[in-house]
Design a protein around this motif. Sequence first.
Motif, PDB file in Angstrom:
ATOM      1  N   GLU A  85      32.921  37.507  35.423  1.00 42.93           N
ATOM      2  CA  GLU A  85      34.114  38.269  35.052  1.00 42.93           C
ATOM      3  C   GLU A  85      34.371  38.183  33.547  1.00 42.93           C
ATOM      4  O   GLU A  85      34.729  39.184  32.917  1.00 42.93           O
ATOM      5  N   ALA A  86      34.192  37.011  32.962  1.00 41.18           N
ATOM      6  CA  ALA A  86      34.396  36.850  31.521  1.00 41.18           C
ATOM      7  C   ALA A  86      33.385  37.691  30.743  1.00 41.18           C
ATOM      8  O   ALA A  86      33.732  38.322  29.739  1.00 41.18           O
ATOM      9  N   GLU A  87      32.139  37.714  31.180  1.00 36.46           N
ATOM     10  CA  GLU A  87      31.113  38.520  30.509  1.00 36.46           C
ATOM     11  C   GLU A  87      31.460  40.004  30.605  1.00 36.46           C
ATOM     12  O   GLU A  87      31.306  40.748  29.639  1.00 36.46           O
ATOM     13  N   ALA A  88      31.959  40.453  31.762  1.00 36.36           N
ATOM     14  CA  ALA A  88      32.352  41.854  31.916  1.00 36.36           C
ATOM     15  C   ALA A  88      33.501  42.202  30.971  1.00 36.36           C
ATOM     16  O   ALA A  88      33.512  43.274  30.368  1.00 36.36           O
ATOM     17  N   ARG A  89      34.480  41.279  30.830  1.00 30.44           N
ATOM     18  CA  ARG A  89      35.592  41.527  29.901  1.00 30.44           C
ATOM     19  C   ARG A  89      35.097  41.601  28.464  1.00 30.44           C
ATOM     20  O   ARG A  89      35.552  42.425  27.684  1.00 30.44           O
ATOM     21  N   ARG A  90      34.147  40.715  28.091  1.00 30.87           N
ATOM     22  CA  ARG A  90      33.613  40.745  26.721  1.00 30.87           C
ATOM     23  C   ARG A  90      32.910  42.065  26.443  1.00 30.87           C
ATOM     24  O   ARG A  90      33.055  42.635  25.369  1.00 30.87           O
ATOM     25  N   LYS A  91      32.146  42.558  27.412  1.00 29.25           N
ATOM     26  CA  LYS A  91      31.423  43.823  27.223  1.00 29.25           C
ATOM     27  C   LYS A  91      32.377  45.004  27.146  1.00 29.25           C
ATOM     28  O   LYS A  91      32.121  45.963  26.436  1.00 29.25           O
ATOM     29  N   PRO A 108      29.036  26.120  41.110  1.00 29.45           N
ATOM     30  CA  PRO A 108      29.592  26.630  42.368  1.00 29.45           C
ATOM     31  C   PRO A 108      29.843  28.138  42.250  1.00 29.45           C
ATOM     32  O   PRO A 108      29.955  28.681  41.151  1.00 29.45           O
ATOM     33  N   PRO A 109      29.927  28.811  43.387  1.00 27.74           N
ATOM     34  CA  PRO A 109      30.132  30.266  43.367  1.00 27.74           C
ATOM     35  C   PRO A 109      31.362  30.700  42.580  1.00 27.74           C
ATOM     36  O   PRO A 109      31.349  31.732  41.923  1.00 27.74           O
ATOM     37  N   GLU A 110      32.431  29.904  42.632  1.00 26.37           N
ATOM     38  CA  GLU A 110      33.646  30.267  41.907  1.00 26.37           C
ATOM     39  C   GLU A 110      33.394  30.290  40.400  1.00 26.37           C
ATOM     40  O   GLU A 110      33.862  31.178  39.693  1.00 26.37           O
ATOM     41  N   ALA A 111      32.655  29.302  39.906  1.00 24.09           N
ATOM     42  CA  ALA A 111      32.346  29.238  38.475  1.00 24.09           C
ATOM     43  C   ALA A 111      31.431  30.388  38.071  1.00 24.09           C
ATOM     44  O   ALA A 111      31.604  30.990  37.008  1.00 24.09           O
ATOM     45  N   GLN A 112      30.465  30.697  38.903  1.00 24.12           N
ATOM     46  CA  GLN A 112      29.567  31.824  38.614  1.00 24.12           C
ATOM     47  C   GLN A 112      30.345  33.129  38.550  1.00 24.12           C
ATOM     48  O   GLN A 112      30.115  33.963  37.678  1.00 24.12           O
TER      49      GLN A 112
END
Length: 57
Positions: free
Chosen positions: A17-23, A8-12
């Motif tokens: 957001e998690a990938e952006a925080r990791r980077k 779902p869009p919320e999960a995507q």
Amino acid sequence: MSDPTPLPPEAQRALAEAEARRKASKPLALPPEQGGREGPEPVRYGDYELKGRAIDF
């Protein structure tokens, strides 16, 4: 085997957001351990392994 159900869009959005925080995060500047063990940081991976025996904590 069929294709998995799309997220779902919320999960995507949460994954993006998690990938952006990791980077954006910086690696920890840990001091070198004196007489410590070789290998990955056991606290990060949740267990210690010594001579083939895993010890959870």
